[in-house]
Design an enzyme around this catalytic site. Structure first.
Site, short mmCIF file in Angstrom:
data_model
loop_
_atom_site.label_atom_id
_atom_site.label_comp_id
_atom_site.label_asym_id
_atom_site.label_seq_id
_atom_site.Cartn_x
_atom_site.Cartn_y
_atom_site.Cartn_z
N GLU A 261 62.76 46.79 66.78
CA GLU A 261 63.82 47.51 67.47
C GLU A 261 63.65 47.46 68.99
O GLU A 261 62.59 47.80 69.53
CB GLU A 261 63.84 48.97 67.00
CG GLU A 261 64.77 49.89 67.77
CD GLU A 261 66.23 49.47 67.66
OE1 GLU A 261 66.93 49.54 68.69
OE2 GLU A 261 66.66 49.07 66.55
N THR A 305 72.42 46.75 67.18
CA THR A 305 71.55 46.40 66.05
C THR A 305 72.35 45.81 64.89
O THR A 305 71.91 44.85 64.24
CB THR A 305 70.79 47.64 65.58
OG1 THR A 305 69.88 48.05 66.61
CG2 THR A 305 70.00 47.36 64.30
N HIS A 422 62.83 52.89 70.07
CA HIS A 422 64.26 53.06 70.32
C HIS A 422 64.44 54.00 71.51
O HIS A 422 63.67 54.94 71.70
CB HIS A 422 64.95 53.64 69.08
CG HIS A 422 66.45 53.51 69.09
ND1 HIS A 422 67.25 54.16 70.00
CD2 HIS A 422 67.29 52.80 68.29
CE1 HIS A 422 68.52 53.85 69.77
NE2 HIS A 422 68.56 53.03 68.74
N ASP A 483 65.83 42.69 68.22
CA ASP A 483 67.27 42.69 67.94
C ASP A 483 68.13 42.65 69.20
O ASP A 483 69.19 42.04 69.23
CB ASP A 483 67.65 43.88 67.06
CG ASP A 483 67.37 45.23 67.72
OD1 ASP A 483 66.51 45.29 68.62
OD2 ASP A 483 67.99 46.23 67.30
N HIS A 484 67.68 43.32 70.27
CA HIS A 484 68.47 43.33 71.51
C HIS A 484 67.59 43.89 72.62
O HIS A 484 66.44 44.24 72.41
CB HIS A 484 69.74 44.17 71.36
CG HIS A 484 69.51 45.56 70.83
ND1 HIS A 484 68.92 46.57 71.59
CD2 HIS A 484 69.77 46.13 69.62
CE1 HIS A 484 68.84 47.67 70.89
NE2 HIS A 484 69.33 47.43 69.68
#
Length: 723
Positions: A261, A305, A422, A483-484
């Site tokens: 994440e 996500t 996160h 993911d990003h």
């Protein structure tokens, strides 16, 4: 008396409406300056439109009140329209701080699919000046209660409503003409959202986006079978053959996909205060059993996500606005990894995630993709401090997943979605490594990011140790990817010094380079790995993995190309139509030379032609994907021998009971780790230092567990195995 006369106009209906319009204008300017930073680098025309564009639509909406002559209708209508404007501004402010983008109508419509667990993030995204967006509301209430302001019972002329609307429409047209003069085809070509807001304002952007969203709905209804032909033609023309050196080398192995994440490439090999941030991931990255990519970029849009998952599972992009999962996931047709591997190797499949099943609408999307099992938050103890606002902490997720993982039939395709790293990157003190000291920048986000990076890395190390002890390690390949981005562009200047950069020299080129995320394929027992410098992105993962697993992808609709193919192109498209290649980076309408990091202000004819070709390739790839997904064209195409998914066959309740029943039905034919160990549990092999592991279950939790299918095996439901 003079004082009373000077301000008495406020108590007229016209005066009240004008005050509301001025307040909307002021709040918009506050957002433009303090949060959106739209004046930075703005042209003269853009400055003018930024000053003007809040007025016309606010006047049009609030001015609707003039069509109601009775005061008991006039004032509520005006106030409601004003509050809607204020709410729209503030929601965009909060959203922009996290996503560096404006809310689309699709995002708003899909909000119930993504709002669970956003509390912690939403609170962290608030600033002290947010009070200014709402402080006028209690002031108005007090003024009315003290009778310093009152309702004007004298109605305006019948002509006032028409005149006000005409003025507002004329103002909106003026702003539009200015925008079109400075940026031709502003509306028809739908430039990025920031450009539209700069010229037309948040209200107009939202209206235009709503019209576009409606158009997509109608597009889906009007789609024809022949529409798939252009997609198939593109796929066939851009297919890249598997590299014979790697094709099928992982055939029959279990596949672990570990979703890191918000994890960015720069954290690998980074040292903070002379300490490695991610020692375990560093070892995997540099292992000769790993194919690692150092020019791999995330390509997500507003779906964040969910977009990343969609690309990895289907090799198609997310939507231009909103989340495909949230807005279309209930009945979308996919050709996804779980179903393809089930039909090419007999793979079982499962997702392990410590958040709610309904988050990003996963409980519906996964069924349409063909995932057999989904072990969401309802399968774990998330009470007390065992979870963050986004779900079960990573160390506990990996540890608590073992009773389910060991029951899966091999080979399996298992995805782990981590959450602790996160935003806002806050970690409970008990979870912090006392031997790791993070950065000391002026940004709590940057400082916290490396602490949660380190925690995530420790959880990966613990999971790897279990895989080795249990025997799964040598039977599997482990895919790890970010993911990003984690640090948004608004925080990158605070990050610059950590990366050895000068914050004053930081620009859009640097922002684009930070969109690199890790992508590693770890193949235990094989020793031909290394760091690959090929340029690629998340759209390319699916064909790469399937070729490694010995699956011929020629008949499937995939828009990416095998990263290991010698015939692949190296143009990485971003969702906003920017792109990066080995030589150039094109971002925010400026072309940069990758070798120097400098803008190319006067490109040669040859460079112009090459860049024009890249732009066309990017537009075509995104257009094909949007056409495919927005029209749901895969419902019209079924590859030879392929069996489509029937989502109604799947139910994600009682997952453990279903796996136990399947294991019993298979008897000696079972291939689960549980069966291989003589029906013995393997969780005792797992070592974790998670301080919450042995804490008793409590009545409090940081997340509200929601499983649309029911929950785990404690509810006494159906235990028939999913197909």
């Amino acid at each position: 008396m003079m004082h009373k006369g000077r301000f008495s106009w406020i108590n007229t209906r016209f005066g009240f409406v004008m005050v509301l319009i001025v307040l909307v204008w002021a709040k918009t300017q506050l957002a433009n300056i303090m949060d959106f930073h739209l004046y930075s680098g703005a042209s003269i025309i853009q400055v003018i439109t930024l000053l003007l564009n809040p007025i016309p639509i606010a006047a049009l909406l609030i001015g609707i009140a003039f069509y109601f002559r009775k005061s008991k209708l006039f004032y509520p209508v005006a106030i409601i329209m004003y509050l809607i404007n204020t709410l729209l501004i503030h929601l965009n402010v909060i959203y922009y701080r996290e996503f560096t983008d404006f809310m689309s109508v699709a995002t708003m419509l899909g909000y119930n699919k993504v709002n669970q667990g956003l509390g912690a993030s939403g609170f962290a995204l608030t600033n002290i000046h947010d009070l200014l967006y709402w402080i006028d509301v209690p002031i108005f209430i007090v003024l009315f209660l003290l009778k310093k302001m009152h309702f004007d019972k004298q109605a305006t002329t019948k002509f006032m409503g028409f005149a006000f609307s005409t003025f507002a429409i004329f103002g909106a047209m003026t702003v539009l003409v200015l925008g079109e003069a400075d940026r031709p085809q502003l509306i028809t070509r739908q430039f990025d959202s920031k450009m539209l807001v700069k010229y037309l304002g948040i209200d107009t952007y939202t209206v235009l986006d709503g019209i576009k969203t409606h158009g997509v709905t109608e597009m889906r209804k009007s789609a024809k079978k022949s529409d798939i032909d252009n997609v198939l033609s593109y796929v066939n023309n851009h297919y890249a053959d598997a590299n014979a050196k790697y094709a099928g080398m992982a055939k029959g192995k279990n596949v672990f996909v570990i979703h890191l994440e918000s994890f960015q490439q720069f954290s690998l090999d980074l040292k903070v205060n002379n300490q490695a941030v991610t020692p375990n991931l560093n070892n995997i990255y540099h292992s000769d059993s790993t194919i690692a990519f150092d020019n791999f970029f995330h390509q997500v849009g507003q779906g964040k996500t969910s977009d990343a998952e969609n690309m990895l599972e289907t090799s198609t992009f997310g939507l231009p606005q909103g989340s495909l999962f949230a807005t279309q996931g209930n009945n979308q047709t996919f050709e996804a990894m779980p179903n393809i591997l089930k039909q090419n190797g007999g793979y079982s499949s499962a997702v392990f995630h410590g958040n709610n099943a309904s988050f990003w609408n996963r409980s519906n999307v996964y069924k349409n993709m063909g995932y057999q099992y989904f072990f969401d938050a309802s399968y774990y103890d998330t009470s007390g401090d065992k979870a963050t606002g986004y779900g079960l902490k990573d160390k506990l997720l990996f540890y608590d997943s073992i009773p389910y993982l060991e029951k899966l039939q091999q080979p399996f395709y298992a995805k782990y979605i981590t959450v602790t790293n996160h935003f806002p990157y806050s970690l409970d003190n008990e979870d912090k490594d006392p031997n790791f000291t993070t950065t000391n920048t002026d940004s709590d986000v940057v400082n916290g990011y490396f602490e949660t990076n380190h925690y995530l890395d420790q959880s990966i190390g613990e999971f790897y140790n279990y895989l080795k002890k249990s025997g799964l390690y040598n039977k599997s390949i482990i895919v790890l990817y970010g993911d990003h981005y984690g640090i948004s562009n608004s925080e990158n200047k605070q990050l610059a010094s950590v990366l050895g950069k000068d914050p004053s020299d930081w620009n859009d080129f640097d922002n684009a380079q930070l969109q690199r995320v890790p992508f590693m394929i770890n193949i235990p027992g094989w020793h031909g790995g290394g760091i690959n410098h090929t340029y690629g992105g998340e759209i390319d993962v699916m064909p790469t993995l399937l070729h490694l697993l010995g699956v011929n992808t020629k008949k499937y609709v995939q828009l990416g190309q095998d990263l290991l193919s010698t015939k692949r192109q190296q143009v990485v498209a971003f969702r906003d139509k920017d792109f990066v290649t080995p030589k150039y980076t094109y971002t925010n309408h400026v072309l940069y030379d990758n070798a120097t990091g400098e803008a190319i202000k006067n490109p040669s004819k040859k460079v112009k032609a090459q860049v024009a070709k890249y732009k066309q390739e990017v537009r075509q790839q995104l257009s094909v994907s949007d056409n495919l997904n927005q029209k749901d064209l895969l419902r019209f195409y079924k590859p030879k021998g392929y069996k489509s998914v029937n989502a109604s066959d799947y139910n994600y309740s009682n997952g453990l009971a279903k796996l136990q029943r399947l294991d019993k039905q298979l008897g000696t034919g079972s291939t689960s780790l549980w069966h291989e160990r003589g029906d013995k549990k393997s969780q005792s092999l797992y070592e974790t230092d998670a301080p919450e592991k042995d804490k008793p279950k409590s009545d409090t939790s940081r997340i509200q567990q929601v499983n649309p299918d029911g929950g785990d095996d404690t509810d006494g439901g159906d235990d028939t195995p999913n197909p």
